[in-house]
Each structure stands twice: as C-alpha cells, then as structure tokens.
Design a protein around this motif. Structure first.
Motif, PDB file in Angstrom:
ATOM      1  N   HIS A   1       0.815  -1.219   0.000  1.00  0.00           N
ATOM      2  CA  HIS A   1       0.000   0.000   0.000  1.00  0.00           C
ATOM      3  C   HIS A   1       0.843   1.262   0.000  1.00  0.00           C
ATOM      4  O   HIS A   1       0.339   2.349  -0.252  1.00  0.00           O
TER       5      HIS A   1
ATOM      6  N   GLN B   1       1.514   0.099  -6.041  1.00  0.00           N
ATOM      7  CA  GLN B   1       0.584   1.180  -6.380  1.00  0.00           C
ATOM      8  C   GLN B   1       0.849   1.763  -7.772  1.00  0.00           C
ATOM      9  O   GLN B   1      -0.074   2.034  -8.529  1.00  0.00           O
TER      10      GLN B   1
ATOM     11  N   ARG C   1      -4.338  11.425   7.774  1.00  0.00           N
ATOM     12  CA  ARG C   1      -3.849  10.909   9.040  1.00  0.00           C
ATOM     13  C   ARG C   1      -2.750  11.853   9.473  1.00  0.00           C
ATOM     14  O   ARG C   1      -2.039  12.421   8.636  1.00  0.00           O
TER      15      ARG C   1
ATOM     16  N   LYS D   1       2.449  13.324   5.051  1.00  0.00           N
ATOM     17  CA  LYS D   1       1.291  13.946   4.406  1.00  0.00           C
ATOM     18  C   LYS D   1       1.508  15.417   4.035  1.00  0.00           C
ATOM     19  O   LYS D   1       0.650  16.042   3.414  1.00  0.00           O
TER      20      LYS D   1
ATOM     21  N   ILE E   1      -8.514  18.552   8.673  1.00  0.00           N
ATOM     22  CA  ILE E   1      -8.912  17.418   9.491  1.00  0.00           C
ATOM     23  C   ILE E   1      -7.719  16.484   9.578  1.00  0.00           C
ATOM     24  O   ILE E   1      -7.140  16.103   8.557  1.00  0.00           O
TER      25      ILE E   1
ATOM     26  N   THR F   1      -6.552  12.967  11.476  1.00  0.00           N
ATOM     27  CA  THR F   1      -6.857  11.841  12.364  1.00  0.00           C
ATOM     28  C   THR F   1      -5.613  11.478  13.154  1.00  0.00           C
ATOM     29  O   THR F   1      -4.555  11.257  12.561  1.00  0.00           O
TER      30      THR F   1
ATOM     31  N   ARG G   1      -9.775  14.662  14.799  1.00  0.00           N
ATOM     32  CA  ARG G   1     -10.625  13.512  15.107  1.00  0.00           C
ATOM     33  C   ARG G   1     -11.152  12.878  13.817  1.00  0.00           C
ATOM     34  O   ARG G   1     -10.956  13.426  12.736  1.00  0.00           O
ATOM     35  N   SER G   2     -11.832  11.742  13.985  1.00  0.00           N
ATOM     36  CA  SER G   2     -12.404  11.051  12.826  1.00  0.00           C
ATOM     37  C   SER G   2     -13.868  11.412  12.669  1.00  0.00           C
ATOM     38  O   SER G   2     -14.545  11.711  13.641  1.00  0.00           O
ATOM     39  N   PHE G   3     -14.343  11.365  11.447  1.00  0.00           N
ATOM     40  CA  PHE G   3     -15.750  11.658  11.166  1.00  0.00           C
ATOM     41  C   PHE G   3     -16.390  10.464  10.468  1.00  0.00           C
ATOM     42  O   PHE G   3     -15.719   9.768   9.707  1.00  0.00           O
TER      43      PHE G   3
ATOM     44  N   ASP H   1       3.471   9.469  -0.845  1.00  0.00           N
ATOM     45  CA  ASP H   1       2.272   8.700  -0.502  1.00  0.00           C
ATOM     46  C   ASP H   1       2.093   7.596  -1.535  1.00  0.00           C
ATOM     47  O   ASP H   1       2.237   7.849  -2.734  1.00  0.00           O
ATOM     48  N   GLY H   2       1.795   6.376  -1.059  1.00  0.00           N
ATOM     49  CA  GLY H   2       1.624   5.253  -1.983  1.00  0.00           C
ATOM     50  C   GLY H   2       0.601   5.588  -3.048  1.00  0.00           C
ATOM     51  O   GLY H   2       0.879   5.560  -4.246  1.00  0.00           O
ATOM     52  N   MET H   3      -0.624   5.919  -2.611  1.00  0.00           N
ATOM     53  CA  MET H   3      -1.673   6.332  -3.541  1.00  0.00           C
ATOM     54  C   MET H   3      -2.268   7.657  -3.085  1.00  0.00           C
ATOM     55  O   MET H   3      -2.153   8.669  -3.730  1.00  0.00           O
ATOM     56  N   ASN H   4      -2.934   7.649  -1.939  1.00  0.00           N
ATOM     57  CA  ASN H   4      -3.742   8.700  -1.339  1.00  0.00           C
ATOM     58  C   ASN H   4      -5.182   8.618  -1.833  1.00  0.00           C
ATOM     59  O   ASN H   4      -5.538   9.083  -2.912  1.00  0.00           O
ATOM     60  N   LEU H   5      -5.994   8.001  -0.991  1.00  0.00           N
ATOM     61  CA  LEU H   5      -7.404   7.801  -1.340  1.00  0.00           C
ATOM     62  C   LEU H   5      -8.218   9.069  -1.155  1.00  0.00           C
ATOM     63  O   LEU H   5      -9.279   9.218  -1.768  1.00  0.00           O
TER      64      LEU H   5
ATOM     65  N   GLU I   1     -11.409  10.268  -3.273  1.00  0.00           N
ATOM     66  CA  GLU I   1     -12.688  10.522  -2.601  1.00  0.00           C
ATOM     67  C   GLU I   1     -13.170  11.942  -2.898  1.00  0.00           C
ATOM     68  O   GLU I   1     -14.351  12.172  -3.161  1.00  0.00           O
TER      69      GLU I   1
HETATM   70  P1  ADQ Z   1      -3.274   6.085   4.509  1.00  0.00           P
HETATM   71  O1  ADQ Z   1      -1.901   6.602   4.732  1.00  0.00           O
HETATM   72  O2  ADQ Z   1      -4.093   5.864   5.723  1.00  0.00           O
HETATM   73  O3  ADQ Z   1      -3.268   4.736   3.650  1.00  0.00           O
HETATM   74  P2  ADQ Z   1      -5.150   7.420   2.530  1.00  0.00           P
HETATM   75  O4  ADQ Z   1      -4.998   6.699   1.259  1.00  0.00           O
HETATM   76  O5  ADQ Z   1      -5.301   8.879   2.352  1.00  0.00           O
HETATM   77  O6  ADQ Z   1      -3.959   7.215   3.541  1.00  0.00           O
HETATM   78  O7  ADQ Z   1      -6.426   6.865   3.249  1.00  0.00           O
HETATM   79  C1  ADQ Z   1      -6.957   7.483   4.366  1.00  0.00           C
HETATM   80  C2  ADQ Z   1      -8.409   7.050   4.540  1.00  0.00           C
HETATM   81  O8  ADQ Z   1      -8.849   7.434   5.836  1.00  0.00           O
HETATM   82  C3  ADQ Z   1      -9.336   7.709   3.538  1.00  0.00           C
HETATM   83  O9  ADQ Z   1     -10.327   6.783   3.148  1.00  0.00           O
HETATM   84  C4  ADQ Z   1      -9.960   8.865   4.342  1.00  0.00           C
HETATM   85  O10 ADQ Z   1     -11.271   9.204   3.966  1.00  0.00           O
HETATM   86  C5  ADQ Z   1      -9.980   8.286   5.732  1.00  0.00           C
HETATM   87  N1  ADQ Z   1      -9.838   9.376   6.721  1.00  0.00           N
HETATM   88  C6  ADQ Z   1      -8.775  10.174   6.897  1.00  0.00           C
HETATM   89  N2  ADQ Z   1      -9.021  11.058   7.876  1.00  0.00           N
HETATM   90  C7  ADQ Z   1     -10.273  10.815   8.317  1.00  0.00           C
HETATM   91  C8  ADQ Z   1     -11.111  11.384   9.331  1.00  0.00           C
HETATM   92  N3  ADQ Z   1     -10.699  12.401  10.110  1.00  0.00           N
HETATM   93  N4  ADQ Z   1     -12.330  10.859   9.505  1.00  0.00           N
HETATM   94  C9  ADQ Z   1     -12.756   9.826   8.748  1.00  0.00           C
HETATM   95  N5  ADQ Z   1     -12.017   9.259   7.782  1.00  0.00           N
HETATM   96  C10 ADQ Z   1     -10.797   9.735   7.578  1.00  0.00           C
HETATM   97  C11 ADQ Z   1      -2.277   3.856   3.091  1.00  0.00           C
HETATM   98  C12 ADQ Z   1      -1.230   4.520   2.183  1.00  0.00           C
HETATM   99  C13 ADQ Z   1      -1.919   5.309   1.064  1.00  0.00           C
HETATM  100  C14 ADQ Z   1      -2.863   4.391   0.292  1.00  0.00           C
HETATM  101  C15 ADQ Z   1      -3.775   3.617   1.233  1.00  0.00           C
HETATM  102  C16 ADQ Z   1      -4.575   2.566   0.497  1.00  0.00           C
HETATM  103  O11 ADQ Z   1      -0.383   5.372   2.937  1.00  0.00           O
HETATM  104  O12 ADQ Z   1      -0.964   5.874   0.179  1.00  0.00           O
HETATM  105  O13 ADQ Z   1      -3.652   5.164  -0.583  1.00  0.00           O
HETATM  106  O14 ADQ Z   1      -3.040   2.962   2.260  1.00  0.00           O
HETATM  107  O15 ADQ Z   1      -3.745   1.715  -0.210  1.00  0.00           O
END
Ligand code: ADQ
Length: 473
Positions: free
Chosen positions: A164, A195, A274, A279, A307, A309, A349-351, A373-377, A381
């Motif tokens: 990832h 990725q 996160r 980041k 935001i 987390t 915090r998380s939502f 960042d590997g991808m960044n979802l 989103e």
């Molecule tokens: P992460 O480093 O955790 O993942 P990311 O790909 O951005 O990073 O995913 C974070 C997820 O957490 C997203 O779905 C986001 O919506 C959710 N999130 C973040 N903050 C939040 C909050 N405050 N409340 C609710 N939801 C929150 C790792 C790698 C990435 C890779 C993913 C998947 O570091 O590069 O994209 O795995 O492979």
C-alpha cells in the motif's frame, strides 16, 4: 477443535474491525477507519473468506469469530512485540525508509527479530485456515517475510502480496540492514502488486542489484528458480457507493450547513489526512500562512479546514509533528483571526463517512500535498464527492498523481510554487475547473475498487504471465 478452511484468505497487520468495550463490559467490534479497510470491504462482500490480523491490543488474542459474514482470526502481540515489531520495525524502520526518509529511519537488531517472529506467526495462522490450493492475499509492509515463510509450509497455495505504500529506490532501500531477507521474503509470492509502476520497477531493480536475480519485463526469477511477477495495480475507492452518498439531498444540505456555520466563506480550502509526517501538512500550513500574510488571501473570506486523524501517537516523530502542526495553526490564527473569523479550522478527530462526504462536497479546493504517498485515497474521494467546479491541488509525490493528471499538480517541498498552485486553483475560471474535474472523474470511474481487486486477483491467478485482459490492452 479444527478450524474451518477457506478458499480466500486475507492477512493484514490489522483486522478490519476495532474493539469497543461497552459500559456494561460487553465487547463490540466496529469497522475500522483507514485506507485498507475502506478498500477491502467491498472485495470481501459476497465472498466466503477469512481475515487474519492483529486486534490492536497487547495480550492474548480473542478466539476467532465471525463478523459481517467474515471469519476473523486475531493474532496476539505482547507488549514487547507491539514495541518491537509494530512501532519499531514496521513504523520506525520501514515506514520512513519507504517514504524517502522524510524523517530518519531507526535500525535496531531486536526489532528485526521480532518482525521475523511475527511474520512466522502470520504464516502459521494463514496455513491453518487456508483450504488446499487456496488463494492468499497478503497486505503491506508489515508482512514482507510472510510469502516465503508461508510457501515453506504450504507450497500448494497461490500467494499474492500488495504494497500500500511506496517501494523506495534501491539507493535508499540498500540502507536497510539485512535487506536481502525482505526481498527473498517477497519472492515467495506468485504475484506482487504495487501502487504505481515506479514502485514495481524499484522492487525489481533491488532484486537485480542486491540478489543478482534475473529480471525480464515484469518478471523476476527468484533464487529457487520460480518466476515472480511484480507489477502496478493502483488501488481505488468504491466510487458508486460514495457518489450516491455525496449527491444525496441530505449530504448536499449538510454541505450547505457546513459552509454557513463557517460564515459562508468565499474560498473554502480542505485538508484531510492521518496525522503523519508523510502527508505534508506542515508545508501546506506554511504556504497558507504566507498567502494570508502576503495579502494574496483574505483571512475574513477564506477558511482552511484541516482534518487530521490521530495516528501512531506513541512514536516520538508523530508527537513532535503534532506539536509543530498545532503551533503552526495557533500562529496563523493568532496572526489573522478576528471575532467570527478563524482562518484555520483544525479538527483532530475522525468523522463518519456521511459527514466526510458532506465536507468534501462543501469544499472549493482540496489540498492533497503529501511529501510521499503510496496512492492517497483522499484525492480520489474528493474527486468523487466534490462540486463540478471545485479543484484539486495534488502533490506529484502521491501515487494518485499518475491517474489524476488534470489536478493542479505541485511539488510540496517548493513552498513558493505550492502557493502559486493554490492561488491558480482558486483563481481559475469555473469552466476550466469543471473541465479538469470531469476528466479526473472519468479517471477515477475507470478504475474503482472493484476493478482494482479483480485486476489484482486476475494477475495473481495468471502469474507469472499477464492476465488475458491486461495482455489484450
Ligand atoms: P493512509 O496513509 O491511511 O493509507 P489514505 O490513502 O489517504 O492514507 O487513506 C486514508 C483514509 O482514511 C481515507 O479513506 C480517508 O477518507 C480516511 N480518513 C482520513 N481522515 C479521516 C477522518 N478524520 N475521519 C474519517 N475518515 C478519515 C495507506 C497509504 C496510502 C494508500 C492507502 C490505500 O499510505 O498511500 O492510498 O493505504 O492503499
């Protein structure tokens, strides 16, 4: 009692659920937040599968249990193993090393032996629940020794691993003490997914240079003569589900309320991460603070919602980062806030996903500016939920930049250029932003999470050759 066996077995550092102890002492499990779980949830739906992972607590593991139709097998970690395998080797050695050593990687011999022991424990647990000839999908940097440890006890299995996070260039990877063991560990798999292409190429180059392994195209010949394919399979999100949520009347109404609660700013900027040094949150805040100080953005008309987390809070680098971010937020607000005007709205915090969809839909410009960042979802989103005339500022160092080519791309290390890119995104004519957003939506739609999972599993079944679909392209 013998355990049931499954044709599909997933193993990841963490189970896809978090434990919550209710007031009456009863235990409840809830779906965990985070990239991996978001992605795998839709893959597991409708399939009989087992998932092996740590429950998140130190101590004896709970017995295997069923949740949402999935057979979950908890792996136990002692306090020492949390410190050595998880916080130490995984998050203080491998994580920084694989993210371009943004902070220095720490090398400790006892962390390494703990990592080996835990990987053996994972391999044993997989072997226990895998039916003859089963497909095994391993995840991420915490389990790089599992493929070969598992193959040694279960040569009948088809083993795939997906990374990832980035795979570093060989010049950085070479710093790792005992680096060959990780490469040999991975080469126990049939297929290795990354990725982006550059990550797969870095891995193959590391095998060529450090193991003298022959490499032809995507395929590496392992020391035991097996051929192992290493290729890119970029991860994605459940586009349809999220789009439905984002365009629902409730979400659109909530998006309006969010803007109104902030005094209907002219420009609403958004960061969602996160709390991790990869980041680029500090660089983003620096750029924003300077734009306000330069008078390029008006603090009365602009808001940055950040935001963050909480993450890995027992590690020093993360505590330091949190302090730096909170200081930067305090400084910007101290310099520019007024009664009713707070230029940075910082929420640690998380939502729930409904609220996240509304926040994405409310924003004008998302700032996704990781240093690596590997991808960044979050980028994907945002594109799925955003208004048509919203804009995405995206780091060239996020894997997502390979697909979202029409984002406002930037190098977050270059604060001046980052400032220019942010203002370019804000000032662009709505028409241009719409065109870019449409193009990015098409890119995300063309590769949603179901496509990703199918592509990974098809590559795993066909390995070391290309699956039919891919070779036809
Ligand atoms: P992460 O480093 O955790 O993942 P990311 O790909 O951005 O990073 O995913 C974070 C997820 O957490 C997203 O779905 C986001 O919506 C959710 N999130 C973040 N903050 C939040 C909050 N405050 N409340 C609710 N939801 C929150 C790792 C790698 C990435 C890779 C993913 C998947 O570091 O590069 O994209 O795995 O492979």
């Amino acid at each position: 009692m013998t355990s049931p066996t499954f044709d599909l077995v997933i193993a990841a550092n963490r189970l896809p659920v978090d434990k919550e102890v209710a007031e009456d002492g009863s235990i409840e499990w809830h779906r965990s937040p985070g990239g991996l779980v978001t992605a795998m949830e839709s893959v597991m739906r409708g399939r009989e599968a087992a998932w092996i992972g740590w429950s998140g607590d130190a101590g004896d593991p709970p017995e295997p249990f069923e949740e949402n139709g999935m057979y979950l097998v908890p792996i136990g970690l002692s306090e020492d193993e949390v410190t050595n395998y998880y916080e130490g080797y995984s998050n203080d050695t491998l994580w920084p090393l694989y993210h371009d050593v943004i902070v220095p990687a720490t090398f400790r011999r006892r962390w390494r032996s703990s990592y080996e022991r835990l990987n053996q424990r994972f391999a044993d647990a997989v072997s226990e629940v895998a039916a003859p000839g089963a497909t095994v999908w391993l995840h991420d940097y915490q389990l790089q020794r599992v493929p070969s440890l598992l193959r040694a006890i279960r040569p009948d299995l088809r083993i795939g691993w997906f990374n990832h996070i980035p795979f570093p260039p060989v010049e950085i990877f070479m710093q790792l003490p005992g680096r060959e063991t990780l490469l040999e560990g991975l080469l126990g798999a049939d297929f290795l997914g990354f990725q982006v292409r550059a990550d797969a190429a870095n891995f193959r180059e590391a095998c060529r240079r450090l193991l003298r392994a022959p490499v032809k195209g995507d395929v590496v010949t392992a020391p035991d003569g097996r051929r192992v394919r290493a290729a890119a399979v970029p991860i994605s999100i459940d586009v349809e589900e999220l789009r439905e949520l984002a365009t629902s009347p409730e979400t659109l109404q909530r998006a309006k309320e969010i803007r109104a609660e902030m005094g209907d700013p002219e420009v609403l900027l958004l960061g969602v991460d996160r709390l991790d040094y990869t980041k680029g949150i500090r660089h983003r805040l620096k750029a924003y603070g300077e734009l306000l100080a330069d008078g390029r953005l008006d603090p009365r008309k602009t808001r940055l919602v950040q935001i963050a987390t909480p993450s890995r809070e027992r590690l020093q680098a993360y505590r330091v980062l949190r302090g730096q971010i909170e200081q930067a937020v305090g400084r910007i607000n101290g310099d520019h806030a007024d009664f009713g005007d707070t230029p940075v709205v910082y929420m640690r915090r998380s939502f729930p996903k409904e609220e996240m969809a509304a926040i994405y839909a409310a924003a004008d410009v998302a700032l996704v500016t990781p240093l690596r960042d590997g991808m960044n979802l979050v980028a994907k989103e945002f594109v799925t939920c955003a208004r048509d005339d919203a804009a995405l500022v995206l780091s060239e160092f996020a894997g997502a930049a390979g697909e979202l080519k029409r984002a406002y791309l930037c190098n977050p290390h270059d604060v001046d250029r980052l400032k220019q890119t942010i203002t370019a995104a804000i000032d662009a004519p709505a028409d241009e932003r719409r065109k870019r957003m449409r193009s990015m939506r098409r890119a995300v739609l063309a590769n949603d999470v179901h496509h990703w999972a199918e592509a990974f599993l098809a590559s795993l079944q066909a390995a070391p050759e290309l699956p039919a679909e891919e070779s036809a392209r």
